[in-house]
Design a protein around this motif. Structure first.
Motif, short mmCIF file in Angstrom:
data_model
loop_
_atom_site.label_atom_id
_atom_site.label_comp_id
_atom_site.label_asym_id
_atom_site.label_seq_id
_atom_site.Cartn_x
_atom_site.Cartn_y
_atom_site.Cartn_z
N ALA A 82 -58.18 -122.46 13.88
CA ALA A 82 -57.57 -122.62 15.20
C ALA A 82 -57.45 -121.30 15.95
N ALA A 83 -57.11 -120.22 15.26
CA ALA A 83 -56.83 -118.95 15.94
C ALA A 83 -58.06 -118.40 16.69
N PRO A 84 -59.22 -118.25 16.05
CA PRO A 84 -60.37 -117.75 16.81
C PRO A 84 -60.84 -118.73 17.86
N GLY A 85 -60.65 -120.04 17.61
CA GLY A 85 -61.01 -121.03 18.62
C GLY A 85 -60.18 -120.87 19.89
N GLY A 86 -58.89 -120.59 19.71
CA GLY A 86 -58.03 -120.36 20.87
C GLY A 86 -58.40 -119.09 21.60
N LEU A 87 -58.71 -118.02 20.86
CA LEU A 87 -59.10 -116.77 21.51
C LEU A 87 -60.43 -116.91 22.25
N LEU A 88 -61.35 -117.67 21.68
CA LEU A 88 -62.63 -117.91 22.35
C LEU A 88 -62.40 -118.66 23.66
N ALA A 89 -61.52 -119.65 23.64
CA ALA A 89 -61.22 -120.41 24.86
C ALA A 89 -60.60 -119.52 25.93
N LEU A 90 -59.69 -118.65 25.54
CA LEU A 90 -59.04 -117.76 26.51
C LEU A 90 -60.03 -116.75 27.08
N GLU A 149 -58.99 -116.73 34.13
CA GLU A 149 -57.82 -117.07 34.96
C GLU A 149 -56.68 -117.58 34.09
N SER A 150 -57.00 -118.39 33.10
CA SER A 150 -55.97 -118.90 32.19
C SER A 150 -55.36 -117.76 31.38
N TYR A 151 -56.21 -116.84 30.92
CA TYR A 151 -55.70 -115.70 30.15
C TYR A 151 -54.75 -114.86 31.00
N ARG A 170 -52.98 -115.88 33.61
CA ARG A 170 -51.74 -116.65 33.83
C ARG A 170 -50.82 -116.54 32.62
N LEU A 171 -51.41 -116.54 31.45
CA LEU A 171 -50.61 -116.42 30.23
C LEU A 171 -50.03 -115.01 30.11
N ARG A 172 -50.83 -114.00 30.45
CA ARG A 172 -50.37 -112.61 30.37
C ARG A 172 -49.22 -112.33 31.32
N THR A 173 -49.25 -112.94 32.49
CA THR A 173 -48.22 -112.69 33.50
C THR A 173 -47.00 -113.59 33.33
N GLY A 174 -47.02 -114.47 32.35
CA GLY A 174 -45.88 -115.36 32.13
C GLY A 174 -45.85 -116.57 33.02
N ASP A 175 -46.94 -116.84 33.73
CA ASP A 175 -47.00 -118.00 34.61
C ASP A 175 -47.06 -119.30 33.82
N VAL A 176 -47.47 -119.20 32.56
CA VAL A 176 -47.55 -120.36 31.67
C VAL A 176 -46.75 -120.05 30.42
N THR A 235 -55.99 -136.40 31.54
CA THR A 235 -56.58 -136.19 32.86
C THR A 235 -57.48 -134.96 32.84
N ASP A 236 -58.71 -135.13 33.33
CA ASP A 236 -59.67 -134.02 33.37
C ASP A 236 -59.71 -133.31 32.02
N PRO A 237 -60.10 -134.00 30.95
CA PRO A 237 -59.97 -133.45 29.60
C PRO A 237 -60.86 -132.26 29.30
N ASP A 238 -61.94 -132.07 30.09
CA ASP A 238 -62.83 -130.94 29.85
C ASP A 238 -62.39 -129.69 30.61
N ARG A 239 -61.20 -129.73 31.17
CA ARG A 239 -60.61 -128.55 31.85
C ARG A 239 -59.50 -128.00 30.97
N LEU A 240 -59.54 -126.70 30.71
CA LEU A 240 -58.47 -126.04 29.96
C LEU A 240 -57.26 -125.90 30.88
N ASP A 241 -56.17 -126.56 30.56
CA ASP A 241 -54.95 -126.55 31.36
C ASP A 241 -53.79 -126.16 30.45
N LEU A 242 -53.45 -124.87 30.46
CA LEU A 242 -52.44 -124.36 29.53
C LEU A 242 -51.05 -124.92 29.78
N SER A 243 -50.83 -125.52 30.94
CA SER A 243 -49.53 -126.13 31.23
C SER A 243 -49.58 -127.65 31.11
N ARG A 244 -50.62 -128.18 30.48
CA ARG A 244 -50.80 -129.63 30.36
C ARG A 244 -49.58 -130.29 29.72
N ALA A 245 -49.08 -131.32 30.39
CA ALA A 245 -47.96 -132.10 29.85
C ALA A 245 -47.99 -133.51 30.46
#
Length: 415
Positions: free
Chosen positions: A264-272, A277-279, A281-287, A342-352
């Motif tokens: 899981a760990a390298p898979g998550g890093l590869l995605a980021l 843009e997602s990376y 957002r995560l760095r700035t605390g937006d997510v 919804t839109d499952p092929d989009r990485l959405d770090l705030s998905r809920a």
């Protein structure tokens, strides 16, 4: 009629998870017959039903009375009939009520309190490994393999601490994991061991696990003489646990506990790295980080498939399934099901909400999920702190496996 794509052949997973094929199956053949052809030296099998929609995957995982883990165990390939009684002793390959008893016993050792105490240790480990990775990158034009430099050791050493494995023995855990999990990949498993008929020997057979079990007995004896605050001490001192059950727990925790985070760990890093843009957002605390961890698990589930065996005639998504048929759930497909996400092929770090099945569902939901989430949360937090730049420096090298969504190397630009 749309043809049924092959999602069995482990070699195709070295190029990536076949999400397009999964979509075809979900839309047109949600419970599809798959040939189990001879490949990589492993003999052909009778075939199986591939279950790819989220609702059907959850139904199979929750209904252990109809879809058994015990009858044929949980790997796609049938074990040797002589090995099956041995393989059934593992908690993973049992049904209620036997499964519930074993899960209760190991839960005493795998407490959230014990796991949570590892957060500071994991944080220091992640910082140290990342600092060494940065040093290596500076000496190599800013590139480094984050699997070799960070994630493999991170997962391995955290698990060793939790189990109470002495430092000198820790590389054994990785060796056993590679042998059992990577058996379809020649680079991971090493030379194939053949039986007297020239057929590959199952890495989960008694013959192939003899060295691991002997080590588990020695470690348990040591823990009884010199108890410590770790999982193996708790298991070794449990009078309700037979020695054969303790050996199986050591096997399960070593392999599953290591490879969940290791994948899981390298898979998550590869995605980021692929979603800058997602990376940011995560760095700035937006997510929020916990939300991001769940989405990265959905995006890159560590386990691709698990097998059940029909205990009785039944019907699933309009298909007649006979008692004894193999039924294989596809976690990665369920996690991209448009009927749920919804839109499952989009990485959405705030998905809920995010009802992914990366840790399974039902009675066999991953016992170590809390520990895995903690490790991922800590690692990603330290990556965000240490690495303002995280970009791919080349394609990842993926595991040849239709079981584990593994990444063997992850070249990254991290300056």
């Amino acid at each position: 009629m749309t043809s049924v794509p092959d999602v069995f052949d482990p070699r195709q997973y070295a190029a990536g998870v076949p999400y397009d094929a999964y979509r075809v199956l979900r839309d047109h053949h949600p419970v599809a017959r798959q040939d189990e052809h001879e490949v990589l030296g492993w003999p052909a099998g009778p075939g199986f039903w591939a279950v790819t929609r989220h609702a059907d995957v959850v139904r199979v995982l929750k209904d252990s009375a109809t879809y058994s883990s015990y009858i044929g165990a949980t790997q796609i390939r049938d074990p040797d009939p002589d090995d099956l009684p041995f393989i059934r002793r593992m908690m993973l390959n049992q049904d209620p009520p036997g499964h519930a008893r074993l899960r209760r016993l190991v839960s005493r050792a795998f407490t959230p309190r014990r796991v949570d105490r590892f957060e500071r240790v994991a944080q220091e480990r992640a910082r140290t490994l990342l600092a060494h990775a940065l040093e290596a990158a500076r000496a190599a034009d800013g590139t480094v393999d984050l699997v070799g430099a960070v994630t493999d050791d991170y997962a391995l050493l955290n698990l060793a601490d939790l189990l109470g494995v002495p430092e000198a023995d820790r590389k054994l855990l990785l060796h056993w994991t590679q042998r059992v999990i990577g058996y379809q990949d020649p680079d991971e498993a090493g030379p194939q061991v053949l039986d007297g008929r020239g057929r590959p020997v199952n890495p989960r057979s008694p013959a192939m696990l003899r060295d691991m079990f002997a080590y588990a007995r020695r470690l348990a004896a040591d823990k009884r003489r010199y108890p410590d605050d770790d999982v193996m001490t708790t298991l070794a001192l449990d009078n309700e646990l037979a020695e054969s059950e303790l050996e199986m727990f050591f096997f399960l925790l070593t392999v599953a506990g290591n490879d969940t985070v290791r994948s899981a760990a390298p898979g998550g890093l590869l995605a980021l790295a692929a979603h800058q843009e997602s990376y940011e957002r995560l760095r700035t605390g937006d997510v929020a980080l916990p939300s991001a961890v769940e989405e990265l698990l959905r995006w890159h589930p560590p386990v691709l498939t698990f097998r059940r065996t029909a205990a009785q005639d039944t019907e699933l998504a309009g298909r007649r399934i006979r008692a004894g048929d193999k039924v294989v759930v596809f976690h990665a497909s369920a996690n991209r099901d448009e009927r749920v996400f919804t839109d499952p092929d989009r990485l959405d770090l705030s998905r809920a909400p995010n009802p992914h099945v990366s840790f399974g569902d039902g009675p066999h939901v991953c016992l170590g999920a809390h520990f895995a989430r903690l490790q991922l949360r800590v690692l990603y937090r330290e990556v965000l702190r240490a690495l303002p730049v995280l970009r791919s420096a080349g394609p990842p090298e993926r595991l040849v496996s239709n079981f584990i969504n593994g990444i063997k190397s992850l070249p990254m630009l991290i300056t």
